[in-house]
Design an enzyme around this catalytic site. Structure first.
Site, short mmCIF file in Angstrom:
data_model
loop_
_atom_site.label_atom_id
_atom_site.label_comp_id
_atom_site.label_asym_id
_atom_site.label_seq_id
_atom_site.Cartn_x
_atom_site.Cartn_y
_atom_site.Cartn_z
CD GLU A 182 -3.05 -0.99 2.25
OE1 GLU A 182 -2.83 -0.24 3.22
OE2 GLU A 182 -4.08 -1.67 2.15
CD GLU A 287 -4.19 -5.52 3.50
OE1 GLU A 287 -5.03 -4.70 3.96
OE2 GLU A 287 -2.97 -5.38 3.61
#
Length: 367
Positions: A182, A287
């Site tokens: 991320e 995720e």
């Protein structure tokens, strides 16, 4: 292992990279908000506390349970401090040149032993990079995003990836190495591409493409920014990673359950079709969760958040969770694989895979 077998996996978050919302008991009575400030604040006491956490939070029995319910992979987040106290200094360390607790690599070694014992594949994910790549607690330092500002930070990230490749490249359980979790949306895509390309070759110097995937995250931007990137035949066994949640921006928080479901089966399904047909690389949803609770968003974003689901009774809430789970699984099964975030938390059941299974929100078997 080349891409082919669908991975149905779970993240082992909050284990080797601390996140306060996942394990609030570790942070009780402290000002710390992330692993960096936790280690700095506790000083010498951090070692005893963290080693106890490493040995109790995830155990061999957890790997056995995951295999029993049909999960075939785990994604393990690690920090750049995993291997040695030779990482670059950051001003958040204060007077401590190397504040992090050593010994995490032995924990990861043990995780590989358990994965091989129970037939699980492992994705090792560089979740926290020097200087922090996103400003989140999961990047090591909350509200700081400086990874991209110093070559020393970027170089050390690459060194960490090469150490991972060297140490685990021949392990039977290793499925892939993720080069950076991320990176923030406003980091330059060209810089991320240069880093990812360099990471690919550093990993490939120790890991054959037939055995180990190189995985990179979308960085909160459209897959179209990566069209044509790291394509075969020059690059092989590269996997794209996306994360999908509906609880971090106000538009999502304001949705009722019907609009949450609509976003999954319409928007996310259309995205999957476009991505699978247009990127040229296999994709994981690295995720996702059943988290629709505004209390979690309030940990990062200021302001009042009205919980759109408070009008439900317990039965209706259970149905909503089951429906949201089933809709996501139906869409995410279109991809090469998925990894639920996360296996376990102390107080957030919609983010705890095992509790979701035990409550009947998720299926009892995945194979």
């Amino acid at each position: 292992m080349k891409p082919g077998k669908k991975l149905r996996g779970v993240n082992l978050g909050g284990w080797l990279v601390l996140e306060k919302w996942m394990t609030p008991s570790l942070f009780a009575g402290l000002n710390a908000r992330d692993e960096t400030s936790w280690c700095v604040e506790l000083g010498r006491e951090a070692k005893t506390r963290l080693q106890q956490h490493w040995h109790s939070f995830i155990t061999r029995a957890d790997f056995a349970w995951l295999a029993e319910v049909g999960i075939n992979a785990v994604r393990i987040p690690v920090g750049y401090w995993l291997f040695a106290a030779d990482y670059p200094y950051h001003h958040s360390f204060g007077a401590l040149p190397h504040p992090f607790v050593g010994g995490g690599v032995e924990v990861l070694d043990r995780a590989f032993d358990w994965a091989e014992e129970f037939g699980l594949r492992v994705v090792v994910d560089l979740h926290a990079a020097p200087g922090c790549q996103n400003g989140f607690d999961n990047g090591g330092i909350q509200d700081v995003c400086e990874w991209h500002t110093q070559e020393a930070y970027i170089d050390y990230s690459l060194e960490t990836l090469e150490r991972l490749a060297r140490r685990y490249g021949k392990r039977r359980a290793l499925h892939g190495i993720e080069v950076l979790n991320e990176p923030r949306w406003d980091l330059d895509t060209k810089l991320l591409k240069r880093y990812t390309s360099a990471a690919y070759w550093r990993i490939r110097s120790h890991c054959a493409a037939e055995q180990v995937a190189v995985i990179f995250n979308d960085g909160f931007r459209s897959f179209r920014e990566y069209t044509g990137f790291l394509q075969p035949p020059e690059h092989d066994n590269v996997i794209f990673d996306i994360h999908r949640y509906q609880c971090f921006v106000q538009d999502d928080i304001d949705r009722d359950i019907y609009r949450h479901l609509q976003k999954v089966v319409c928007d996310w399904k259309s995205e999957a079709d476009e991505l699978i047909g247009g990127l040229g690389l296999p994709t994981y949803v690295g995720e996702w969760s059943l988290g629709l609770d505004a209390k979690l968003a309030a940990l990062w974003a200021e302001g009042p958040f009205d919980h759109a689901h408070t009008a439900m009774d317990d039965f209706q809430f259970d149905i909503a969770c089951r429906g949201y789970a089933a809709a996501q699984l139906a869409v995410f099964e279109k991809y090469l694989g998925w990894f639920f975030w996360s296996y376990k938390t102390e107080s957030m059941p919609q983010w705890s895979f095992r509790e979701c299974v035990e409550r009947g929100w998720l299926p009892g078997k995945f194979a």
